[in-house]
Write a protein that holds these residues in place. Structure first.
Motif, PDB file in Angstrom:
ATOM      1  N   TRP A  37      52.413  28.109  18.291  1.00  0.00           N
ATOM      2  CA  TRP A  37      53.611  29.192  17.798  1.00  0.00           C
ATOM      3  C   TRP A  37      54.658  28.723  18.297  1.00  0.00           C
ATOM      4  CZ3 TRP A  37      55.793  32.980  21.101  1.00  0.00           C
ATOM      5  CH2 TRP A  37      56.670  34.132  20.409  1.00  0.00           C
ATOM      6  N   ASP A  38      56.019  28.935  17.485  1.00  0.00           N
ATOM      7  CA  ASP A  38      57.159  28.237  17.846  1.00  0.00           C
ATOM      8  C   ASP A  38      58.156  29.773  18.015  1.00  0.00           C
ATOM      9  OD1 ASP A  38      55.971  25.944  17.155  1.00  0.00           O
ATOM     10  OD2 ASP A  38      57.814  25.146  16.541  1.00  0.00           O
ATOM     11  N   ALA A  39      58.439  30.020  19.281  1.00  0.00           N
ATOM     12  CA  ALA A  39      59.324  31.054  19.638  1.00  0.00           C
ATOM     13  C   ALA A  39      60.832  30.585  18.985  1.00  0.00           C
ATOM     14  CB  ALA A  39      59.417  31.629  20.846  1.00  0.00           C
ATOM     15  N   ALA A  40      61.073  29.348  19.029  1.00  0.00           N
ATOM     16  CA  ALA A  40      62.326  28.831  18.627  1.00  0.00           C
ATOM     17  C   ALA A  40      62.142  27.285  18.286  1.00  0.00           C
ATOM     18  CB  ALA A  40      63.438  28.970  19.585  1.00  0.00           C
ATOM     19  N   GLU A  41      63.053  26.848  17.650  1.00  0.00           N
ATOM     20  CA  GLU A  41      62.906  25.367  17.241  1.00  0.00           C
ATOM     21  C   GLU A  41      62.409  24.410  18.590  1.00  0.00           C
ATOM     22  OE1 GLU A  41      65.130  21.858  14.719  1.00  0.00           O
ATOM     23  OE2 GLU A  41      66.185  23.527  15.181  1.00  0.00           O
ATOM     24  N   ARG A  42      61.306  23.545  18.163  1.00  0.00           N
ATOM     25  CA  ARG A  42      60.925  22.831  19.350  1.00  0.00           C
ATOM     26  C   ARG A  42      60.613  23.393  20.571  1.00  0.00           C
ATOM     27  NH1 ARG A  42      64.560  17.676  20.517  1.00  0.00           N
ATOM     28  NH2 ARG A  42      62.609  17.189  21.293  1.00  0.00           N
ATOM     29  N   ARG A  43      60.028  24.919  20.386  1.00  0.00           N
ATOM     30  CA  ARG A  43      59.618  25.434  21.516  1.00  0.00           C
ATOM     31  C   ARG A  43      58.235  25.983  21.319  1.00  0.00           C
ATOM     32  NH1 ARG A  43      63.188  23.058  23.276  1.00  0.00           N
ATOM     33  NH2 ARG A  43      65.065  23.839  24.688  1.00  0.00           N
ATOM     34  N   THR A  44      57.156  25.079  21.063  1.00  0.00           N
ATOM     35  CA  THR A  44      56.019  25.388  20.778  1.00  0.00           C
ATOM     36  C   THR A  44      54.954  25.741  22.067  1.00  0.00           C
ATOM     37  OG1 THR A  44      56.412  23.723  18.956  1.00  0.00           O
ATOM     38  CG2 THR A  44      54.002  24.596  19.599  1.00  0.00           C
ATOM     39  N   SER A  45      54.522  26.651  21.816  1.00  0.00           N
ATOM     40  CA  SER A  45      53.292  27.274  22.786  1.00  0.00           C
ATOM     41  C   SER A  45      51.796  27.076  22.038  1.00  0.00           C
ATOM     42  CB  SER A  45      53.472  28.919  23.204  1.00  0.00           C
ATOM     43  OG  SER A  45      54.853  28.815  23.938  1.00  0.00           O
ATOM     44  N   VAL A  46      50.863  26.799  22.872  1.00  0.00           N
ATOM     45  CA  VAL A  46      49.608  26.891  22.374  1.00  0.00           C
ATOM     46  C   VAL A  46      48.594  27.641  23.168  1.00  0.00           C
ATOM     47  CG1 VAL A  46      47.725  24.951  22.020  1.00  0.00           C
ATOM     48  CG2 VAL A  46      50.053  24.149  22.075  1.00  0.00           C
ATOM     49  N   LEU A  86      37.978  33.332  28.521  1.00  0.00           N
ATOM     50  CA  LEU A  86      39.486  32.810  29.046  1.00  0.00           C
ATOM     51  C   LEU A  86      40.302  32.818  27.727  1.00  0.00           C
ATOM     52  CD1 LEU A  86      38.027  29.595  31.020  1.00  0.00           C
ATOM     53  CD2 LEU A  86      38.210  31.969  31.901  1.00  0.00           C
ATOM     54  N   VAL A  87      41.522  33.071  28.154  1.00  0.00           N
ATOM     55  CA  VAL A  87      42.741  32.931  27.159  1.00  0.00           C
ATOM     56  C   VAL A  87      43.345  31.581  27.949  1.00  0.00           C
ATOM     57  CG1 VAL A  87      44.746  33.814  26.273  1.00  0.00           C
ATOM     58  CG2 VAL A  87      42.777  35.299  26.678  1.00  0.00           C
ATOM     59  N   VAL A  88      43.302  30.699  27.292  1.00  0.00           N
ATOM     60  CA  VAL A  88      43.936  29.399  27.669  1.00  0.00           C
ATOM     61  C   VAL A  88      45.135  29.388  26.833  1.00  0.00           C
ATOM     62  CG1 VAL A  88      43.728  26.945  27.825  1.00  0.00           C
ATOM     63  CG2 VAL A  88      41.936  28.263  28.154  1.00  0.00           C
ATOM     64  N   ALA A  89      46.279  29.253  27.584  1.00  0.00           N
ATOM     65  CA  ALA A  89      47.516  29.212  27.406  1.00  0.00           C
ATOM     66  C   ALA A  89      48.633  28.265  27.678  1.00  0.00           C
ATOM     67  CB  ALA A  89      48.460  30.643  27.336  1.00  0.00           C
ATOM     68  N   PHE A  90      49.193  27.510  26.958  1.00  0.00           N
ATOM     69  CA  PHE A  90      50.040  26.432  27.373  1.00  0.00           C
ATOM     70  C   PHE A  90      51.579  26.902  26.795  1.00  0.00           C
ATOM     71  CE2 PHE A  90      46.011  24.015  27.158  1.00  0.00           C
ATOM     72  CZ  PHE A  90      46.022  23.791  28.556  1.00  0.00           C
ATOM     73  N   PHE A  91      52.509  27.338  27.792  1.00  0.00           N
ATOM     74  CA  PHE A  91      53.732  28.035  27.024  1.00  0.00           C
ATOM     75  C   PHE A  91      54.786  26.858  27.315  1.00  0.00           C
ATOM     76  CE2 PHE A  91      51.719  31.911  29.203  1.00  0.00           C
ATOM     77  CZ  PHE A  91      51.534  32.440  27.948  1.00  0.00           C
ATOM     78  N   ALA A  92      55.755  27.207  26.279  1.00  0.00           N
ATOM     79  CA  ALA A  92      56.998  26.347  26.170  1.00  0.00           C
ATOM     80  C   ALA A  92      58.080  27.178  27.056  1.00  0.00           C
ATOM     81  CB  ALA A  92      57.543  26.473  24.909  1.00  0.00           C
ATOM     82  N   ASP A  93      59.065  26.364  27.481  1.00  0.00           N
ATOM     83  CA  ASP A  93      60.352  27.129  27.936  1.00  0.00           C
ATOM     84  C   ASP A  93      60.321  27.695  29.353  1.00  0.00           C
ATOM     85  OD1 ASP A  93      62.996  27.277  27.119  1.00  0.00           O
ATOM     86  OD2 ASP A  93      62.652  29.335  27.020  1.00  0.00           O
ATOM     87  N   GLU A  94      59.078  27.440  30.056  1.00  0.00           N
ATOM     88  CA  GLU A  94      59.159  28.106  31.415  1.00  0.00           C
ATOM     89  C   GLU A  94      60.330  27.964  32.374  1.00  0.00           C
ATOM     90  OE1 GLU A  94      58.221  28.657  35.676  1.00  0.00           O
ATOM     91  OE2 GLU A  94      58.550  26.679  34.506  1.00  0.00           O
ATOM     92  N   GLU A  95      60.691  26.540  32.300  1.00  0.00           N
ATOM     93  CA  GLU A  95      61.702  26.099  33.155  1.00  0.00           C
ATOM     94  C   GLU A  95      63.081  26.881  32.640  1.00  0.00           C
ATOM     95  OE1 GLU A  95      61.487  24.649  35.886  1.00  0.00           O
ATOM     96  OE2 GLU A  95      59.605  23.430  35.560  1.00  0.00           O
ATOM     97  N   ASN A  96      63.104  27.474  31.380  1.00  0.00           N
ATOM     98  CA  ASN A  96      64.180  28.183  31.133  1.00  0.00           C
ATOM     99  C   ASN A  96      64.170  29.632  31.440  1.00  0.00           C
ATOM    100  OD1 ASN A  96      66.918  28.527  29.786  1.00  0.00           O
ATOM    101  ND2 ASN A  96      65.841  28.930  27.915  1.00  0.00           N
ATOM    102  N   GLY A  97      63.209  30.033  32.117  1.00  0.00           N
ATOM    103  CA  GLY A  97      62.907  31.482  32.168  1.00  0.00           C
ATOM    104  C   GLY A  97      61.846  32.084  31.352  1.00  0.00           C
ATOM    105  N   GLY A  98      61.431  31.048  30.389  1.00  0.00           N
ATOM    106  CA  GLY A  98      60.309  31.648  29.561  1.00  0.00           C
ATOM    107  C   GLY A  98      60.886  32.511  28.316  1.00  0.00           C
ATOM    108  N   VAL A  99      62.216  32.307  28.180  1.00  0.00           N
ATOM    109  CA  VAL A  99      62.864  33.081  27.124  1.00  0.00           C
ATOM    110  C   VAL A  99      62.434  32.762  25.695  1.00  0.00           C
ATOM    111  CG1 VAL A  99      65.389  33.267  26.068  1.00  0.00           C
ATOM    112  CG2 VAL A  99      65.040  33.135  28.295  1.00  0.00           C
ATOM    113  N   PHE A 100      62.280  31.369  25.473  1.00  0.00           N
ATOM    114  CA  PHE A 100      61.459  31.092  24.426  1.00  0.00           C
ATOM    115  C   PHE A 100      60.125  30.532  24.374  1.00  0.00           C
ATOM    116  CE2 PHE A 100      65.952  30.202  23.585  1.00  0.00           C
ATOM    117  CZ  PHE A 100      66.243  31.208  22.760  1.00  0.00           C
ATOM    118  N   GLY A 101      59.480  31.202  25.317  1.00  0.00           N
ATOM    119  CA  GLY A 101      58.097  31.056  25.475  1.00  0.00           C
ATOM    120  C   GLY A 101      57.040  32.096  25.798  1.00  0.00           C
ATOM    121  N   SER A 102      56.982  32.561  27.208  1.00  0.00           N
ATOM    122  CA  SER A 102      55.825  33.417  27.512  1.00  0.00           C
ATOM    123  C   SER A 102      56.559  34.879  27.284  1.00  0.00           C
ATOM    124  CB  SER A 102      55.482  33.358  28.966  1.00  0.00           C
ATOM    125  OG  SER A 102      56.776  33.261  29.991  1.00  0.00           O
TER     126      SER A 102
END
Length: 394
Positions: free
Chosen positions: A15-24, A101-117
């Motif tokens: 899932w992409d919250a924004a371009e090139r911000r893909t979470s799995v 288990l819900v296994v989640a690999f988030f994008a964008d954590e280093e940006n505060g998770g704005v386009f991730g979690s």
């Protein structure tokens, strides 16, 4: 990451919250589907790295001297790899985790998770349905305390306020006498804020930790918290910042030519208050910088603090001690933040449990966002085994 999960027979969602911000995200069926699910998560992004400053290619994943070198080796591709390999070990043995288990690999954590979690929990809460607890990064690692190896289990994290300071002045030729200089005004404000000595603030977690440390170090019961933390050696790199608010200027922007005085200058500041102190700390920052400096909050996130008790904590502690008998396991408050902040919006209690047994001489806190970031291979093997055992029994 998705391909690895598919090889384990899982069906990941990308899932992409924004371009090139893909979470799995994927769900792993447990032996007891009636129990509340556990979220096991990491983030996929890393901070930048300037190759000119590194002794290896920061994105080469080089193995040298028994260590894996590269940006993200500790923050936090190590945990991502341990999650995958621990799940792989269970799969290869024909075993299931104790619960879903819900296994989640988030994008964008280093940006505060704005386009991730953060958008993930808002737009797709169904991914986390039935989950009440979570584990992620920056906890479960070992530290050397006066010759005793102990493990720090992260039970909370400070709040986050990323702020921008802006000074305005008169644009002019660089040769003129200009008292209304935006750069000068900003510099004074930044220097004042950076030099602020914030008062000691003890939470329930840091109070318990300092008490445990006094016992391990043989210090008197009235030893000051700063004295106790500094006596832990390299571990103080993380622990010292949990005793006070921190406010570090990180980016300065002004001007465009050597002989032009700019009319604006700005600074970014990474402000880490304690939970519930956010407004109070911002008011103090305004006092320090003065009325001529504009303050804008660009991003804010909550602080967390959970008790060092309960079935999940007991299982994490027992698993660590099964693999390293006799080692104390201590609670600590993280000075940074994780995607547990976003999961808290769904009422999910999050802990830091990325188990690593580290050599006493390794300055682990310095590896986070540092140059020549690296992690011992033996520590990864230890973490993989601990995590597999934990998930088998969680």
């Amino acid at each position: 990451m998705a391909a690895e999960l598919r090889r384990l027979g899982l069906q990941p969602t990308l899932w992409d919250a924004a371009e090139r911000r893909t979470s799995v995200v994927a769900r792993v069926p447990g032996r007891d589907p009636e129990r509340a699910a556990l979220v096991v998560h990491g983030h996929l992004d890393v901070v930048p790295a300037d190759p000119a400053n590194w002794s290896v290619d920061p994105f080469g994943g080089e193995i040298r001297d028994g260590m894996l070198w590269g940006r993200g080796a500790v923050d936090m591709k190590n945990m991502d790899a341990m999650i995958l390999t621990a799940l792989g070990d269970l799969h290869a043995a024909g075993e299931q985790p104790a619960r879903d288990l819900v296994v989640a690999f988030f994008a964008d954590e280093e940006n505060g998770g704005v386009f991730g979690s953060h958008p993930a929990v808002v737009q797709h809460p169904e991914w986390f349905a039935g989950a009440t607890e979570a584990i992620s990064e920056v906890g479960g690692y070992s530290v050397d305390i006066g010759g005793t190896r102990a493990y720090l289990l992260q039970t909370g994290e400070k709040a986050l306020s990323w702020i921008k300071l802006t000074a305005r002045g008169t644009a002019a030729h660089g040769s003129r006498v200009i008292r209304d200089n935006a750069v000068t005004k900003l510099a004074r404000a930044v220097a004042t804020l950076g030099a602020e000595e914030w008062p000691l603030h003890m939470t329930s977690t840091t109070t318990q930790l300092v008490g445990e440390l006094r016992g391990i170090l043989g210090l008197p019961d009235d030893a000051e918290p700063d004295e106790v933390v500094l006596a832990t050696g390299t571990a103080a790199g993380f622990l010292q910042a949990t005793l006070r608010v921190t406010g570090n200027p990180t980016v300065l922007e002004a001007g465009y030519k050597h002989n032009v005085i700019p009319d604006t200058a700005s600074a970014l500041v990474d402000l880490r208050p304690f939970a519930g102190q956010e407004d109070e700390v911002l008011d103090r920052v305004r006092e320090l910088i003065g009325p001529d400096i504009e303050l804008e909050v660009l991003h804010h996130d909550i602080g967390l603090e959970f008790p060092f008790e309960g079935a999940l904590v007991e299982k994490m502690t027992a698993t660590l001690q099964r693999h390293d008998p006799g080692a104390p396991v201590l609670p600590y408050l993280m000075s940074g933040g994780t995607d547990n902040k976003a999961l808290a919006e769904l009422g999910i209690t999050g802990y830091g449990f990325a188990p690593l047994r580290l050599d006493a001489g390794l300055d682990f806190p310095a590896m986070f966002h540092g140059v020549d970031e690296r992690v011992p291979l033996a520590a990864l093997e230890f973490g993989r085994a601990v995590l597999a055992d934990f998930l088998r029994d969680c």
